[in-house]
Motif scaffolding. Sequence first.
Motif, PDB file in Angstrom:
ATOM      1  N   LEU A  18      56.967  47.361  52.244  1.00 16.30           N
ATOM      2  CA  LEU A  18      56.754  48.647  52.908  1.00 16.30           C
ATOM      3  C   LEU A  18      55.383  48.174  53.747  1.00 16.30           C
ATOM      4  CD1 LEU A  18      56.802  51.537  53.300  1.00 16.30           C
ATOM      5  CD2 LEU A  18      54.986  51.796  51.388  1.00 16.30           C
ATOM      6  N   TRP A  19      54.343  47.265  53.066  1.00 22.57           N
ATOM      7  CA  TRP A  19      53.203  47.169  53.997  1.00 22.57           C
ATOM      8  C   TRP A  19      53.576  46.274  55.138  1.00 22.57           C
ATOM      9  CZ3 TRP A  19      50.468  45.788  48.661  1.00 22.57           C
ATOM     10  CH2 TRP A  19      50.043  46.933  48.064  1.00 22.57           C
ATOM     11  N   ALA A  20      54.379  45.060  54.709  1.00 21.52           N
ATOM     12  CA  ALA A  20      54.604  44.162  55.880  1.00 21.52           C
ATOM     13  C   ALA A  20      55.255  44.694  56.970  1.00 21.52           C
ATOM     14  CB  ALA A  20      55.445  42.938  55.303  1.00 21.52           C
ATOM     15  N   GLU A  21      56.287  45.321  56.584  1.00 22.34           N
ATOM     16  CA  GLU A  21      57.133  46.061  57.895  1.00 22.34           C
ATOM     17  C   GLU A  21      56.131  47.068  58.762  1.00 22.34           C
ATOM     18  OE1 GLU A  21      59.966  44.908  58.695  1.00 22.34           O
ATOM     19  OE2 GLU A  21      59.855  43.365  57.352  1.00 22.34           O
ATOM     20  N   PHE A  22      55.499  47.747  57.935  1.00 25.95           N
ATOM     21  CA  PHE A  22      54.612  48.531  58.712  1.00 25.95           C
ATOM     22  C   PHE A  22      53.906  48.125  59.764  1.00 25.95           C
ATOM     23  CE2 PHE A  22      50.528  51.076  58.645  1.00 25.95           C
ATOM     24  CZ  PHE A  22      51.068  52.270  59.452  1.00 25.95           C
ATOM     25  N   PHE A  23      53.015  46.959  59.305  1.00 26.85           N
ATOM     26  CA  PHE A  23      52.066  46.311  60.216  1.00 26.85           C
ATOM     27  C   PHE A  23      52.772  45.501  61.351  1.00 26.85           C
ATOM     28  CE2 PHE A  23      49.127  46.937  56.730  1.00 26.85           C
ATOM     29  CZ  PHE A  23      48.222  47.526  57.449  1.00 26.85           C
ATOM     30  N   LYS A  24      53.978  44.977  60.814  1.00 30.83           N
ATOM     31  CA  LYS A  24      54.770  44.092  62.035  1.00 30.83           C
ATOM     32  C   LYS A  24      55.622  45.131  62.930  1.00 30.83           C
ATOM     33  CE  LYS A  24      56.544  40.566  58.788  1.00 30.83           C
ATOM     34  NZ  LYS A  24      57.795  39.816  57.944  1.00 30.83           N
ATOM     35  N   GLU A  25      55.686  46.396  62.735  1.00 30.05           N
ATOM     36  CA  GLU A  25      56.298  47.255  63.461  1.00 30.05           C
ATOM     37  C   GLU A  25      54.977  47.573  64.459  1.00 30.05           C
ATOM     38  OE1 GLU A  25      59.084  48.701  64.370  1.00 30.05           O
ATOM     39  OE2 GLU A  25      60.153  47.330  62.802  1.00 30.05           O
ATOM     40  N   LEU A  26      53.933  47.801  64.160  1.00 31.37           N
ATOM     41  CA  LEU A  26      52.798  47.981  64.900  1.00 31.37           C
ATOM     42  C   LEU A  26      52.279  46.812  65.835  1.00 31.37           C
ATOM     43  CD1 LEU A  26      50.510  50.012  62.306  1.00 31.37           C
ATOM     44  CD2 LEU A  26      51.846  50.936  64.215  1.00 31.37           C
ATOM     45  N   GLY A  27      53.183  45.855  65.720  1.00 33.82           N
ATOM     46  CA  GLY A  27      52.752  44.639  66.386  1.00 33.82           C
ATOM     47  C   GLY A  27      51.911  43.566  65.919  1.00 33.82           C
ATOM     48  N   ALA A  28      51.396  43.683  64.707  1.00 28.49           N
ATOM     49  CA  ALA A  28      50.485  42.828  63.936  1.00 28.49           C
ATOM     50  C   ALA A  28      51.212  41.634  63.430  1.00 28.49           C
ATOM     51  CB  ALA A  28      49.596  43.386  63.052  1.00 28.49           C
ATOM     52  N   GLU A  29      50.437  40.629  63.550  1.00 32.44           N
ATOM     53  CA  GLU A  29      51.052  39.378  62.586  1.00 32.44           C
ATOM     54  C   GLU A  29      50.721  39.440  61.142  1.00 32.44           C
ATOM     55  OE1 GLU A  29      50.711  34.376  62.541  1.00 32.44           O
ATOM     56  OE2 GLU A  29      49.702  35.515  64.172  1.00 32.44           O
ATOM     57  N   VAL A  30      51.673  39.397  60.268  1.00 25.76           N
ATOM     58  CA  VAL A  30      51.352  39.483  58.904  1.00 25.76           C
ATOM     59  C   VAL A  30      51.166  38.065  58.043  1.00 25.76           C
ATOM     60  CG1 VAL A  30      51.947  40.578  56.624  1.00 25.76           C
ATOM     61  CG2 VAL A  30      52.294  41.801  58.634  1.00 25.76           C
ATOM     62  N   ALA A 146      56.529  53.366  62.880  1.00 26.13           N
ATOM     63  CA  ALA A 146      56.313  52.211  62.220  1.00 26.13           C
ATOM     64  C   ALA A 146      56.570  52.465  60.987  1.00 26.13           C
ATOM     65  CB  ALA A 146      55.253  51.573  62.581  1.00 26.13           C
ATOM     66  N   TYR A 147      56.082  53.542  60.428  1.00 29.96           N
ATOM     67  CA  TYR A 147      56.115  53.710  58.842  1.00 29.96           C
ATOM     68  C   TYR A 147      57.667  54.312  58.504  1.00 29.96           C
ATOM     69  CZ  TYR A 147      54.852  55.573  54.261  1.00 29.96           C
ATOM     70  OH  TYR A 147      55.252  55.827  52.908  1.00 29.96           O
ATOM     71  N   LYS A 148      58.108  54.974  59.435  1.00 31.72           N
ATOM     72  CA  LYS A 148      59.550  55.377  59.189  1.00 31.72           C
ATOM     73  C   LYS A 148      60.414  54.125  58.888  1.00 31.72           C
ATOM     74  CE  LYS A 148      63.343  58.006  61.094  1.00 31.72           C
ATOM     75  NZ  LYS A 148      63.649  58.661  62.108  1.00 31.72           N
ATOM     76  N   LYS A 149      60.327  53.190  59.738  1.00 30.88           N
ATOM     77  CA  LYS A 149      61.164  51.907  59.874  1.00 30.88           C
ATOM     78  C   LYS A 149      60.675  51.087  58.470  1.00 30.88           C
ATOM     79  CE  LYS A 149      62.096  51.550  64.436  1.00 30.88           C
ATOM     80  NZ  LYS A 149      61.900  50.884  65.865  1.00 30.88           N
TER      81      LYS A 149
END
Length: 335
Positions: A18-30, A146-149
């Motif tokens: 959940l956390w990783a995909e949220f930040f990745k969808e926002l364009g951040a590098e996790v 991003a949170y939905k995905k």
Amino acid sequence: MYKIGIPRGMLFYDYYPLWAEFFKELGAEVIVSPKTNKDILNSGVLNCVDESCLPVKVFHGHADYLKDKVDYIFIPKMISIRKLEYCCPKILGLPDMVRFSIADLPPIIDTTINLRKINYTSSKYKKAVYEAGKYITQNKSKIRNAYKKAWESYERYLYLLSKGVIPIEAVKMYNKTFVDLNYNSKNHDMSIMVVGHPYNIYDEYLNMNLISKLINNRIKVMTPEMVSKDEIIYYSNQLPKRMFWTYGRRIVGSAFSLIEKDEVEGIIYLSSFGCGIDSILIDLIERKAKSKGVPFTLLTLDEQTGEAGIDTRIEAFIDMMKWRNKDDCDISTFR
């Protein structure tokens, strides 16, 4: 591009997809810290107060590893994740403990999650999501999408767990189009439940690869994450008083469920030394196991634990179960 660090400790195996995909969808590098090792453990011990339990010390080591490699470290303040229940105090205070224990940290994203009086669809929860996303973008629509995905990825992860995939493997598999759902369904001689907090069960360094050793011995491994929420609630309600610790409810409810339904032949409880909640949960589960004739053993972990001692305990437990099942099934499990 912002770099977001996620320590591989505490609730990592509960919520990482959940956390990783949220930040990745926002364009951040996790960036995730590596699996626990001797250096991370030693760093955690040095950077944490002595009175903390082992998982908290390890988490400090993971945070210390990330501090020079990221722009932010994500450590949410998880107060409550279910109505009328609370997380453990060490989880509530985790971001503040890390902030005041480790020098030269980057900013911590310490979004507060408190669902004691609300649920995942409330406006207050959505506000918490926006609070976490605003570090990357101010676009609320982008944060919402991003949170939905991310939630869709998380549901795939939960589906894998429900099919018997160990979280250690499910973390690698949740975003793939095809997965082997027979990971933990190969030929086995018996089934054993490994019960305890997820940060003890799935940290392979702390528990000396317990799950792998059991699987290599043709053991089918069951964990609390493989039991449905409805069953956990139903069986935990057998207690005379309400269990207000969320993870306590999960541990007791899942163990009671598998014991009552006769789905496990033995139970191994993994506990970290000095855990106050475990001191209660261990007794509850051991009594239930004893009442149903299910073998039970306790493995207590701390920074001084040696692998030889753990191996001996595991081998003896498995051998005694096989011997009892084969020749002396009329003998009491508890002497």
